[in-house]
Design an enzyme around this catalytic site. Structure first.
Site, PDB file in Angstrom:
ATOM      1  N   ASP A  33      45.518  35.172  43.167  1.00 20.42           N
ATOM      2  CA  ASP A  33      45.150  36.278  44.061  1.00 20.42           C
ATOM      3  C   ASP A  33      46.399  37.133  44.285  1.00 20.42           C
ATOM      4  O   ASP A  33      47.524  36.690  44.035  1.00 20.42           O
ATOM      5  CB  ASP A  33      44.625  35.747  45.398  1.00 20.42           C
ATOM      6  N   SER A  34      46.181  38.344  44.779  1.00 22.19           N
ATOM      7  CA  SER A  34      47.315  39.182  45.140  1.00 22.19           C
ATOM      8  C   SER A  34      48.170  38.495  46.203  1.00 22.19           C
ATOM      9  O   SER A  34      49.340  38.815  46.354  1.00 22.19           O
ATOM     10  CB  SER A  34      46.812  40.512  45.693  1.00 22.19           C
ATOM     11  N   CYS A  96      40.319  37.379  43.405  1.00 21.07           N
ATOM     12  CA  CYS A  96      40.659  38.653  44.047  1.00 21.07           C
ATOM     13  C   CYS A  96      39.621  39.682  43.610  1.00 21.07           C
ATOM     14  O   CYS A  96      39.509  39.980  42.405  1.00 21.07           O
ATOM     15  CB  CYS A  96      42.061  39.072  43.613  1.00 21.07           C
ATOM     16  N   GLU A 174      48.256  38.334  55.394  1.00 24.48           N
ATOM     17  CA  GLU A 174      49.517  38.005  54.692  1.00 24.48           C
ATOM     18  C   GLU A 174      50.624  37.627  55.673  1.00 24.48           C
ATOM     19  O   GLU A 174      51.537  36.898  55.321  1.00 24.48           O
ATOM     20  CB  GLU A 174      49.973  39.187  53.826  1.00 24.48           C
ATOM     21  N   CYS A 206      36.381  40.679  50.170  1.00 18.64           N
ATOM     22  CA  CYS A 206      37.793  40.464  49.820  1.00 18.64           C
ATOM     23  C   CYS A 206      38.078  39.011  50.180  1.00 18.64           C
ATOM     24  O   CYS A 206      37.661  38.543  51.253  1.00 18.64           O
ATOM     25  CB  CYS A 206      38.672  41.419  50.643  1.00 18.64           C
ATOM     26  N   THR A 207      38.762  38.310  49.297  1.00 18.40           N
ATOM     27  CA  THR A 207      38.934  36.871  49.536  1.00 18.40           C
ATOM     28  C   THR A 207      39.862  36.559  50.713  1.00 18.40           C
ATOM     29  O   THR A 207      39.917  35.421  51.179  1.00 18.40           O
ATOM     30  CB  THR A 207      39.443  36.164  48.258  1.00 18.40           C
ATOM     31  N   HIS A 208      40.576  37.557  51.203  1.00 16.59           N
ATOM     32  CA  HIS A 208      41.359  37.349  52.432  1.00 16.59           C
ATOM     33  C   HIS A 208      40.449  37.254  53.675  1.00 16.59           C
ATOM     34  O   HIS A 208      40.833  36.645  54.668  1.00 16.59           O
ATOM     35  CB  HIS A 208      42.328  38.514  52.659  1.00 16.59           C
TER      36      HIS A 208
HETATM   37  N1  DGL Z   1      42.150  39.070  48.164  1.00 20.20           N
HETATM   38  C1  DGL Z   1      42.152  40.371  47.538  1.00 20.20           C
HETATM   39  C2  DGL Z   1      40.712  40.815  47.261  1.00 20.20           C
HETATM   40  O1  DGL Z   1      39.824  39.982  47.234  1.00 20.20           O
HETATM   41  C3  DGL Z   1      42.974  41.311  48.356  1.00 20.20           C
HETATM   42  C4  DGL Z   1      43.362  42.545  47.629  1.00 20.20           C
HETATM   43  C5  DGL Z   1      44.609  43.197  48.128  1.00 20.20           C
HETATM   44  O2  DGL Z   1      45.682  42.618  47.949  1.00 20.20           O
HETATM   45  O3  DGL Z   1      44.505  44.304  48.679  1.00 20.20           O
HETATM   46  O4  DGL Z   1      40.444  41.960  47.033  1.00 20.20           O
END
Ligand code: DGL
Length: 306
Positions: A33-34, A96, A174, A206-208
């Site tokens: 992921d990012s 992500c 984050e 978004c996975t966050h």
């Molecule tokens: N977890 C990422 C997603 O699902 C986050 C993307 C980001 O870093 O902006 O999109």
């Protein structure tokens, strides 16, 4: 099937055969992921596939991807995925939505392992919603991507989607901020207009965002059903491993199983936040290794072309 559009186009270069002892089946799965959001996917993968070894890579130095240009996202996604393959990964999960929406096709073309992508749970939300009004919270990059537009298009006939870019939310996760007054204020500004428009379902695109579920519930109570696709992603991974004969051979020895059970964590930043979130939300007290993964758009850990 919620992820029919995400089936990997991978075809194995070698015959992996039918034996459970086939080479590579006990190799790790790479999850990327990012930043920290993919931990929500890792959590579901561990629950669904407890015999699998996992490597997690967070590109936190360059997060959020949602504020980056398309080429940058594709460049970093490919670099991280290639690095995971160089670490021996037998399959990859691009955990992500933003990276998937921009670069899953190119990534699959370049790599000889199955690559599982993710996408916002539009389809399950459209099935679930009673009011036929669904809120979608995702990064601006995901929402404007052709991939997402095509997905939403397939369900707009009988369902209205309220698309809300979640500016600031990835940054909050984050820094491990899941409940500050500032974060709650931001979430309120995104969620309340959805409630006013009679939405009864919210897609966490978004996975966050699954790590913000308690904060969202503190605002919406039980008026919104939250759609998190982590478990569906884990099941799609399971199907892919089965179809390519890559499922890990279950370990019979309990001590051996516990010894190899913990995922390996890597971060392109100092890894402090990854370690903190893995410990507090997943109960995983593990070291995080710093890793430098150069790419065409980034020559080293300090470069920041944005
Ligand atoms: N977890 C990422 C997603 O699902 C986050 C993307 C980001 O870093 O902006 O999109």
């Amino acid at each position: 099937m919620p992820f029919d559009a995400l089936r990997s186009s991978y075809s194995p270069a070698v015959d992996v055969g039918a034996s459970p002892e086939k080479p590579g089946s006990n190799a790790p799965i790479g999850i990327f992921d990012s930043g920290l959001g993919g931990l929500s996917v890792l959590r579901a993968v561990r629950a669904t596939l407890p015999d699998e070894r996992l490597i997690y890579a967070a590109d936190s130095l360059y997060a959020p991807y949602g504020e980056r240009d398309d080429d940058f996202i594709a460049d970093r996604t490919l670099a991280i995925c290639e690095w995971l393959v160089s670490q021996g990964a037998k399959a990859l999960v691009v955990a992500c939505n933003t990276a998937t929406s921009q670069s899953i096709a190119q990534t699959r073309e370049r790599l000889a392992v199955p690559v599982i992508g993710v996408e916002p749970g539009i389809k399950p939300a459209a099935i679930t919603s009673q009011t036929r009004v669904v809120g979608v919270l995702a990064t601006a990059v995901t929402l404007r991507s052709a991939r997402f537009q095509a997905l939403a298009e397939r369900h707009t006939a009988d369902c209205r989607f309220i698309l809300q870019p979640g500016h600031g939310l990835v940054q909050a996760v984050e820094r491990c901020d899941l409940d500050s007054p500032e974060l709650l204020g931001l979430l309120r500004s995104y969620v309340e207009p959805m409630l006013d428009a009679n939405a009864d379902t919210l897609v966490l695109g978004c996975t966050h965002y699954p790590f913000l579920d308690e904060a969202i519930r503190s605002i919406a109570g039980d008026r919104l059903t939250l759609v998190d696709t982590s478990v569906a992603i884990a099941r799609q991974l399971e199907r892919q491993l089965d179809s390519f004969g890559l499922r890990a051979v279950p370990r019979l020895d309990q001590a051996q199983a516990q010894a190899v059970e913990l995922p390996r964590f890597y971060s392109t930043s100092d890894g402090q936040a990854l370690r903190q979130l893995a410990a507090s939300l997943l109960g995983l007290d593990v070291a995080v290794e710093h890793v430098v993964i150069p790419s065409r758009r980034t020559v080293g850990p300090e470069s920041d072309p944005a």
